[in-house]
Design an enzyme around this catalytic site. Structure first.
Site, mmCIF file in Angstrom:
data_model
loop_
_atom_site.group_PDB
_atom_site.id
_atom_site.type_symbol
_atom_site.label_atom_id
_atom_site.label_comp_id
_atom_site.label_asym_id
_atom_site.label_seq_id
_atom_site.Cartn_x
_atom_site.Cartn_y
_atom_site.Cartn_z
ATOM 1 C CG ASP A 116 -5.044 -4.372 6.595
ATOM 2 O OD1 ASP A 116 -4.923 -4.564 5.373
ATOM 3 O OD2 ASP A 116 -4.270 -4.856 7.434
ATOM 4 C CD GLU A 167 4.801 3.304 2.739
ATOM 5 O OE1 GLU A 167 3.576 3.432 3.006
ATOM 6 O OE2 GLU A 167 5.606 4.253 2.852
ATOM 7 C CG ASN A 168 -0.972 -0.145 -0.280
ATOM 8 O OD1 ASN A 168 -1.930 0.491 0.147
ATOM 9 N ND2 ASN A 168 -0.421 -1.135 0.435
ATOM 10 N NE ARG A 187 -5.200 -10.031 6.338
ATOM 11 C CZ ARG A 187 -5.117 -9.227 7.367
ATOM 12 N NH1 ARG A 187 -5.105 -9.720 8.588
ATOM 13 N NH2 ARG A 187 -5.067 -7.919 7.190
HETATM 14 C C1 IPE Z 1 -2.441 -0.227 5.088
HETATM 15 O O1 IPE Z 1 -2.635 -1.586 4.889
HETATM 16 C C2 IPE Z 1 -2.829 0.541 3.862
HETATM 17 C C3 IPE Z 1 -4.244 0.562 3.528
HETATM 18 C C4 IPE Z 1 -5.218 0.012 4.177
HETATM 19 C C5 IPE Z 1 -4.565 1.316 2.350
HETATM 20 P P1 IPE Z 1 -1.458 -2.536 4.374
HETATM 21 O O2 IPE Z 1 -2.061 -3.864 4.219
HETATM 22 O O3 IPE Z 1 -0.810 -1.938 3.190
HETATM 23 O O4 IPE Z 1 -0.443 -2.473 5.599
HETATM 24 P P2 IPE Z 1 0.706 -3.486 6.013
HETATM 25 O O5 IPE Z 1 1.518 -3.762 4.785
HETATM 26 O O6 IPE Z 1 0.052 -4.737 6.524
HETATM 27 O O7 IPE Z 1 1.469 -2.776 7.094
HETATM 28 C C1 IPE Z 2 -6.452 -3.263 2.515
HETATM 29 O O1 IPE Z 2 -6.601 -4.621 2.356
HETATM 30 C C2 IPE Z 2 -6.699 -2.517 1.244
HETATM 31 C C3 IPE Z 2 -5.493 -1.938 0.632
HETATM 32 C C4 IPE Z 2 -4.298 -1.957 1.120
HETATM 33 C C5 IPE Z 2 -5.678 -1.329 -0.650
HETATM 34 P P1 IPE Z 2 -5.358 -5.542 1.987
HETATM 35 O O2 IPE Z 2 -5.289 -5.650 0.505
HETATM 36 O O3 IPE Z 2 -4.123 -5.048 2.639
HETATM 37 O O4 IPE Z 2 -5.819 -6.913 2.608
HETATM 38 P P2 IPE Z 2 -4.927 -7.950 3.411
HETATM 39 O O5 IPE Z 2 -4.278 -7.187 4.536
HETATM 40 O O6 IPE Z 2 -3.929 -8.502 2.441
HETATM 41 O O7 IPE Z 2 -5.903 -8.967 3.892
HETATM 42 MG MG MG Z 3 -3.287 -5.428 4.453
#
Ligand code: IPE
Ligand code: IPE
Ligand code: MG
Length: 251
Positions: free
Chosen positions: A25, A72-73, A29
């Site tokens: 994660d 959920e993505n 950011r």
């Molecule tokens: C979890 O990260 C999923 C992955 C890293 C693929 P998210 O960024 O989707 O999680 P939340 O929304 O902050 O809980």
């Molecule tokens: C995790 O990074 C990767 C995926 C969920 C695919 P994020 O895209 O959630 O990055 P942040 O949390 O917004 O920084």
């Molecule tokens: Mg994230």
């Protein structure tokens, strides 16, 4: 623990986790801090993953499971979702040969019915090309959710004709997406959030949790070794009063 003690602890193979799971994660950011689009962070995140696979394999980790796209993505903007799908295709085209020669066995875990035919073909290619590798088992959780996994295991049990009294923990464990692997010993989340976000709900029952503020694209040797050192210092008890290793014979 002294530095020498720590070195001893982490160099003991008994203290190296067999299975590490990672919520990668912080890509968005990381990009925002550089005034770049989120996709730039995802691209860098993929490069990081390539390095991290090798680092864990070198340290004796046998299974690495990474969360690449959650159930959920899909809620993200269409542009980001399709960017992530394309990144998988780019990743397979760019890195499959290298991973195959490095001894990495690739598996994709998650709901394949929700992704395009093109993506499924790329997954199949990656799994087939690395099927005989044994150095490290890399599982990429894509369109994966811990709740989905439990539900699909139950559905398989029903399809297999199990009676209610036959549906026990081992019947479900054998039908979960990671049934080929031991449960994760170490569960890492980067990016500073302290939540599981529907990753390995069943399998992480007794995993050691490790949260790092490091944004995923910055995760490297120092962070890998810090996570392994923290793991080596943990005492796992699995509900008992002692760690299994220190239970006296015959107790
Ligand atoms: C979890 O990260 C999923 C992955 C890293 C693929 P998210 O960024 O989707 O999680 P939340 O929304 O902050 O809980
Ligand atoms: C995790 O990074 C990767 C995926 C969920 C695919 P994020 O895209 O959630 O990055 P942040 O949390 O917004 O920084
Ligand atoms: Mg994230």
């Amino acid at each position: 623990m002294t530095a020498a003690g720590l070195l001893l602890a982490t160099s003991d193979p008994a203290n190296v986790p067999r299975h590490v799971a990672i919520v990668m994660d912080g890509n968005g950011r990381w990009a925002r801090k550089r005034f770049m689009p989120r996709f730039f962070g995802h691209e860098q995140g993929m490069e990081t993953l390539l390095r991290v696979i090798d680092l864990f394999a070198d340290r004796g980790v046998e299974y690495l499971t990474v969360f690449a796209f959650s159930s959920e993505n899909w809620k993200r903007p269409d542009e980001e979702v399709s960017g992530l799908m394309n990144l998988v295709l780019i990743g397979v085209a760019k890195y499959l040969r290298k991973l195959a020669t490095q001894g990495v066995r690739i598996r994709i875990v998650g709901d394949r019915s929700g992704v395009s035919h093109k993506l499924r073909a790329a997954w199949d290619e990656a799994e087939l090309a690395t099927a005989s590798n044994t150095r490290i088992h890399l599982s990429v959780a894509f369109n994966y959710g811990g709740r989905w996994d439990i539900v699909q295991a139950c559905q398989r049990a029903v399809r297999d004709g199990l009676r209610p009294d036959q549906v026990d923990e081992s019947a479900l464990a054998g039908r979960m997406a990671l049934s080929f692997a031991p449960d994760p010993d170490l569960f890492i989340r980067t990016g500073g959030e302290m939540r599981i976000s529907n990753f390995l709900l069943w399998q992480a029952a007794y995993s050691e949790l490790y949260f790092s503020d490091c944004l995923w694209p910055d995760f490297g040797t120092t962070e890998v070794d810090a996570a392994l050192a923290a793991y080596a210092r943990r005492e796992r008890r699995f509900g008992d009063v002692h760690a299994p290793e220190v239970v006296p014979q015959g107790a």
